[in-house]
Design an enzyme around this catalytic site. Structure first.
Site, short mmCIF file in Angstrom:
data_model
loop_
_atom_site.label_atom_id
_atom_site.label_comp_id
_atom_site.label_asym_id
_atom_site.label_seq_id
_atom_site.Cartn_x
_atom_site.Cartn_y
_atom_site.Cartn_z
N GLY A 185 -78.97 63.27 -37.53
CA GLY A 185 -79.77 64.37 -37.00
C GLY A 185 -81.24 63.99 -36.97
N GLY A 211 -81.96 61.86 -40.19
CA GLY A 211 -81.22 60.60 -40.23
C GLY A 211 -81.51 59.71 -39.04
CG HIS A 251 -82.27 83.08 -38.04
ND1 HIS A 251 -82.54 84.02 -37.08
CD2 HIS A 251 -83.09 82.04 -37.80
CE1 HIS A 251 -83.49 83.53 -36.28
NE2 HIS A 251 -83.84 82.34 -36.70
NE ARG A 264 -86.64 81.76 -39.07
CZ ARG A 264 -86.30 80.57 -38.66
NH1 ARG A 264 -85.66 79.74 -39.47
NH2 ARG A 264 -86.58 80.17 -37.44
CD GLU A 292 -79.89 72.67 -43.50
OE1 GLU A 292 -79.76 72.21 -42.35
OE2 GLU A 292 -79.39 73.75 -43.85
#
Lengths: 246, 643
Positions: B50, B53, B274, B338, B433
Site C-alpha cells: 500500500g 509498503g 468514520h 470524526r 497503519e
C-alpha cells in the site's frame, strides 16, 4: 429472488473446465453480485462442496480485483465493476451465466480467477515517471494547465481490472496501455520520457500475447471507469511520433 | 479485572531531545549511513504494497538495497490504500490562510485527543510538504486551479484548507504513484515481488527479525524468505468487526504473528469510527462503503426535530430540521473531527431522531450547495462519490439527501514502534497503519495517506540505514533450526485448520465475532459489556477450532483456508482489544467509555492516570502491559473544544 446461475468451474490451468448450474434462492435486490456469490458459496461449503473461487477485495469499485463475464458482458449489464453491480439489475427467475475473463494474455488460474500480471509488466516497462525519492522540486515550480491535469486524471482513473481485454474480440490491451500513456505523456513531469515510454510499453504489450486493436470499441463500452476511446487514438499518435523520432 | 500483568514502563522511544523543530534533522544526522556499495549486499523484506509498503519498497530499492516484497493481492496496485477518497494533508500554506508546520502539528495532537507523541507528529507535519512535491514529480494528477497551481480543500477538525486531492480518488492516485515507482524497481531487478503470497509468520534468529514464512496462495507452498531486516506494512485490523470500510482481505495476521514473536502491540482499542458511511441495508451485507469526509465541506447534516418523524426529507420544512452539528459546534459546524461527528450521529439516532430503515441514519444534504454553486460545480467536485452512492442505494443524491451512518474505518492501534519505526524486535519495522505511532486516540481526515507516505518515502530509509550499519549479519542458513521450526509451525497450523472438518462456515464465525466486537467494543464501550465479551470470546474461539469447515486441500488456491487463518488470528487479537479497552478507564478520541463523559456527553479524558501508550507484550494467557508515558512540552492537554 430466485435465480439460476451457471458458473464456469475449472480446478486449475490444466483442467478443461465447464459450466455448472446452481439454483440460488433468497437473493435480495440490494445485494451486490459478489454478495450473491457469497450466499452461494456458503451453501456450497455447508454441503461440503468446493466454493467458487473469484477475485475481489475492496468491494467499492476501485481496487480492480473483481471481474467476471456475466451473460457475455464484462462486469455484466451495467457499466460498473462486478462488486458495484447489484441484483436489482436482474429479475426473479433469471438464468445468469458467469465466466472468467477470457483472453490469451489472462490465463485462468481457477474458476473465475485469472492471472493479470501481464498488466504489471506493461507498467514496469515504462508506465512511470523516473522521480527518485527526495529529488523533487517544489510542487508549485511546475504549473500544469487545468485541462491537462483533468485529462491526465481521467486516464489515471483506470483500475487495471482487465474488462477492456475481456470485452475485446481480439483480446487487446490497448485501452489499458493507452490510459497509462495518456496519463503520463500529457503532463510536463512525464515529458522527458515521453517517447521511450510509449515504445517500451507497446513492445511489452505485444510480447505479453495481447491481440491487436482494430477499433471495435467494445473495450470502451465495458470500461467501468469510462476511459475514453480517444485515448487509443492518442496512443497511436504518440507511438507514431516516437517511432519517427527514434 | 481480567488478567494481565504490569510490566516495566517504556523508558526510551529514541526520539532526540532539544527543540521540537530540530529533532528530526538531529536524528537524520546521527543515523549511521551505509556505503552505497555495501547496500546491495543487504536484503530487506517488505510485506504489503500500500502507500507505506509501496513507497518503502521503491525507496529502499532506489537506495541500492535488495528488496523482497510481498502482497496477497494479484498486483501491488490493489492494496487497500487505493480506496481512500478524500485527500492528503500538507502544511504548505498555499492558501495564505495561516497554515504552518506548527499548526498541522497542533491540530493533529489535539485531534488525536492528546494520546500521540509530540516528536512523531511534529516530524509528520514537517515532512508533509515534501510528500506533495514527491507525488507531483511522479505525475500524480492532483486537482488544480485554472492557473495551473494546486487546489486544496478542508477536512474535519481544522480551520484551514490544507488537503490536496485528486477528485474523490486521492488514495488511488497516490497509490498508483508509489506502485509505479515500485514497478520501475521491479523491472530493474532491484525488487523481487511475490504477489498472491501471504506472510504467515516471522523468523527471529538470535533475537533479531531475519525473515518471514509465507504461503503461496496459488500453489499452497509454504516457504521461508530470509533478509537482514523485515518491514511490515500490512495495514489495519478493522475487519475484526467483520463489517467495516476495509477491503475484504485486510487482516491482522502479520502483526499478530509478530506480536506472538515478541513485538509489543500498542493501543489496540483505538478504532476510528468514520461518520459518513452508507448505512447497512441488510443481513447479507459483506462490507460498508464510505462517503468521503470531504463531502462535509458542502453537505449539511441534519435530522428531523421531532423524534420518529417519518415524512420524506423534502416534506420536512427548514423550521422543523435540526442541523445538530451546526447547533452544537458553531465554529467547526459540519467539519468537526470524526470522533465527535460519529458520536453526535449515534446520539441523535439513539434518541429516536434517526432516519431511514431502522432509524440508523442521518441526512447529508447538498440542496443548499447545489442552489448556491449549481449542480455542475457539485458534479465536478464530488461526481464519482454521488454516482457510487446512487449505485449502492438506488437513490439519487442530487435530488434527495444522502443517508449516512458511522462505521468502523481506520485503526490507530498497531505494533508499538520507536521514533525509528522499529518494533521491540530488533530489525522488525512497522510502517503506516500497521504501527500505532502518529494518530493518538483519533485520526484527523487526510492524515492516513500522509503518514503512510511519510513513513515509506522519508522516515524508514534513514532508520534502516542506521540499523543495518550498526550490526553484523551472520548468514542464516535456510535449514537453520530457527527457520525450519517456524516453517513447520506454519505448516501444522494450516493442517490443523483443514483437519477440523466441522459444520460451520468461516464467515459465520467472522460475523459472530464482528457482532460481539461491535456491540461491546464499538462506538461506545462500558465495563459490563467488555467483561461479557471477554467471557464469550474464548468460547467462540474454542468453537471455531472444533466446528469450522474448510473444503479442499492446502495445496491449491483455497480462499476458505485463507479466510480461516485470518479469522483464527482475529479471534485471538480481539481479546487483546477488549482487554485494552477495559483497562483504559477513560474516554479519548475513538475510545468512548460510557462511564467517562462530560455532562454534555463529550469524551472525558483522565490525563492523570492514562496519559500513556498501552504497549502489550505477549505472554500466553496473561499479557503484560508496559506503559509509555506521554510528554507534552508544546501542546498542553486541555479538554478538547470545537464549539
Amino acid at each position: 429472488m430466485k435465480l439460476t446461475v451457471r458458473i464456469w468451474r475449472q480446478s486449475g490451468p490444466a483442467d478443461q473446465g465447464g459450466m455448472v448450474t446452481y439454483p440460488v434462492d433468497g437473493i435480495s435486490p440490494d445485494m451486490s453480485f459478489l454478495e450473491m456469490l457469497d450466499v452461494l458459496n456458503e451453501e456450497l461449503v455447508e454441503r461440503g462442496e468446493q466454493p467458487v473461487a473469484f477475485d475481489h477485495d475492496c468491494r467499492e469499485g476501485i481496487c480492480g480485483s473483481c471481474g467476471v463475464v456475466i451473460n457475455g458482458e464484462a462486469h455484466g449489464p451495467e457499466r460498473t465493476t462486478t462488486c458495484q453491480l447489484h441484483m436489482r439489475s436482474f429479475r426473479d427467475g433469471d438464468v445468469i451465466d458467469v465466466e472468467p475473463w477470457r483472453a490469451k494474455g489472462f490465463p485462468v488460474v481457477k474458476d473465475l480467477v485469472v492471472d493479470r500480471s501481464a498488466f504489471d509488466r506493461i507498467i514496469g516497462s515504462g508506465g512511470y515517471v523516473t522521480a527518485p525519492t527526495g529529488a523533487a522540486p517544489e510542487a508549485h515550480a511546475t504549473p500544469v494547465p487545468k485541462p491537462d491535469a483533468d485529462l491526465a486524471f481521467d486516464n489515471a482513473t483506470c483500475i487495471g481490472c482487465g474488462a477492456c481485454v475481456a470485452a475485446c474480440p481480439n483480446g487487446s490491451a490497448m485501452l489499458f496501455t493507452a490510459a497509462k500513456v495518456a496519463h503520463l505523456n500529457v503532463l510536463p513531469q512525464g515529458a522527458p520520457e515521453r517517447e521511450q515510454r510509449v515504445l517500451d510499453m507497446v513492445e511489452t504489450m505485444d510480447a505479453e500475447d495481447f491481440g491487436g486493436c482494430t477499433n471495435v470499441g467494445e473495450c470502451v463500452a465495458a470500461c467501468p471507469k469510462g476511459i475514453p476511446f480517444t485515448s487509443i487514438a492518442n496512443l497511436n499518435r504518440e507511438f507514431l511520433r516516437a517511432s519517427r523520432r527514434r | 479485572m481480567h488478567e494481565y500483568e504490569l510490566g516495566e514502563p517504556i523508558a526510551d522511544t529514541k526520539a532526540p531531545d532539544g527543540p521540537i523543530e530540530r529533532r528530526w534533522d538531529e536524528r537524520k544526522f546521527t543515523a549511521k549511513l551505509v556505503n552505497p556499495a555495501n547496500r546491495r549486499k543487504h536484503r530487506v523484506i517488505v510485506v504489503g504494497t500500500g502507500l507505506a509498503g509501496g513507497s518503502a519498497g521503491a525507496t529502499l530499492a532506489e537506495q541500492g538495497y535488495h528488496v523482497i516484497q510481498f502482497c496477497f493481492q494479484d498486483s501491488p496496485r490493489r492494496a487497500h490504500s487505493v480506496a481512500a477518497q478524500g485527500g492528503i494533508n500538507a502544511a504548505k500554506n498555499y492558501r495564505n490562510d495561516g497554515d504552518s508546520v506548527y499548526r498541522l502539528f497542533y491540530d493533529t495532537v489535539k485531534g488525536g485527543d492528546f494520546r500521540s507523541r509530540e516528536s512523531n507528529v511534529y516530524r509528520l507535519a514537517q515532512i508533509s510538504g515534501q510528500i506533495i512535491d514527491q507525488c507531483v514529480a511522479q505525475g500524480v494528477p492532483f486537482a488544480r486551479e485554472y492557473g495551473g497551481l494546486l487546489d486544496t480543500r478542508s477536512f474535519g477538525g481544522v480551520q484551514v484548507q490544507r488537503t490536496f486531492y485528486a477528485r474523490g480518488q486521492t488514495g488511488q492516485q497516490l497509490l498508483l504513484g508509489a506502485y509505479q515507482a515500485l514497478s520501475r524497481q521491479i523491472d530493474a531487478g532491484n525488487v523481487e515481488l511475490h504477489a498472491r503470497t501471504e506472510m504467515l509468520d516471522l523468523i527471529v534468529v538470535d533475537g533479531k527479525a531475519r525473515g518471514i514464512v509465507a504461503r503461496d496462495l496459488i500453489t499452497g507452498e509454504v516457504t521461508s524468505h530470509l533478509a537482514d531486516a523485515v518491514v511490515l506494512a500490512t495495514g489495519g485490523y478493522g475487519n475484526v468487526f467483520y463489517l467495516s470500510t476495509n477491503a475484504k482481505g485486510s487482516n491482522a495476521t502479520a502483526i499478530w504473528r509478530a506480536h506472538k514473536r515478541g513485538a509489543y502491540l500498542a493501543n489496540p482499542c483505538f478504532t476510528q469510527i468514520h461518520p459518513t458511511c452508507i448505512p447497512r441495508s441488510g443481513e447479507h451485507q459483506s462490507k460498508l462503503t464510505l462517503m468521503s469526509e470531504s463531502l462535509r465541506n458542502d453537505g449539511r447534516i441534519w435530522v428531523p426535530q421531532r423524534a420518529g418523524d417519518d415524512r420524506p426529507p423534502d416534506r420536512i420544512p427548514e423550521s422543523e430540521r435540526d442541523y445538530y452539528l451546526e447547533r452544537l459546534y458553531p465554529s467547526f459546524g459540519n467539519l468537526v473531527p470524526r470522533d465527535i461527528a460519529s458520536r453526535a450521529a449515534k446520539n441523535m439516532c439513539d434518541a429516536g431522531f434517526g432516519v431511514g430503515p431502522g432509524g440508523l441514519g442521518v441526512y447529508l444534504d447538498f440542496a443548499d450547495a447545489i442552489a448556491r454553486l449549481g449542480r455542475p460545480a457539485i458534479e465536478a467536485k464530488y461526481g464519482n462519490l454521488f454516482d457510487m452512492y446512487e449505485r449502492i442505494t438506488a437513490e439519487n443524491p442530487y435530488e434527495v439527501p444522502m443517508r449516512i451512518y458511522p462505521a468502523i474505518h481506520y485503526t490507530m492501534g498497531g505494533l508499538w514502534v520507536d521514533y525509528d519505526l522499529q518494533t521491540t524486535i530488533p530489525g522488525l519495522f512497522a510502517v503506516g497503519e500497521a504501527n500505532f505511532s502518529d494518530h493518538g486516540a483519533n485520526r484527523l481526515g487526510a492524515s492516513a495517506l500522509m503518514q503512510g507516505l511519510a513513513d515509506g518515502y522519508f522516515v524508514l530509509p534513514p532508520a534502516i540505514n542506521d540499523y543495518l550499519a550498526g550490526g553484523s549479519f551472520e548468514t542464516v542458513a535456510p535449514d537453520d533450526p530457527a527457520v525450519s521450526e517456524v516453517e513447520s509451525e506454519v505448516r501444522s497450523r494450516v493442517e490443523r485448520l483443514l483437519a477440523v472438518r466441522g459444520d460451520r462456515t468461516v464467515d459465520s464465525f467472522h460475523r459472530e465475532l464482528g457482532m460481539l466486537m461491535w456491540d461491546h467494543c464499538g462506538m461506545a464501550r462500558n465495563e459490563t459489556g467488555l467483561r461479557k465479551a471477554l467471557e464469550r470470546l474464548p468460547a467462540l474461539r474454542e468453537e471455531f477450532w472444533r466446528r469450522v469447515r474448510i473444503p479442499g486441500t492446502g495445496a491449491e488456491l483455497n480462499q476458505e483456508l485463507e479466510k480461516a487463518g485470518r479469522v483464527a488470528d482475529f479471534l485471538e487479537f480481539g481479546e487483546l482489544m477488549l482487554l485494552d479497552a477495559l483497562v483504559r478507564e477513560e474516554s479519548c478520541g475513538g475510545h468512548f467509555r460510557e462511564e467517562h463523559q462530560t455532562p454534555d456527553g463529550e469524551a472525558q479524558r483522565d490525563d492523570e492516570r492514562f496519559s500513556y501508550v498501552a504497549a502489550w507484550q505477549y505472554h500466553g494467557e496473561k499479557p503484560v502491559l508496559h506503559k509509555e508515558f506521554l510528554e507534552f512540552d508544546y501542546v498542553h492537554p486541555t479538554q478538547r473544544s470545537y464549539t
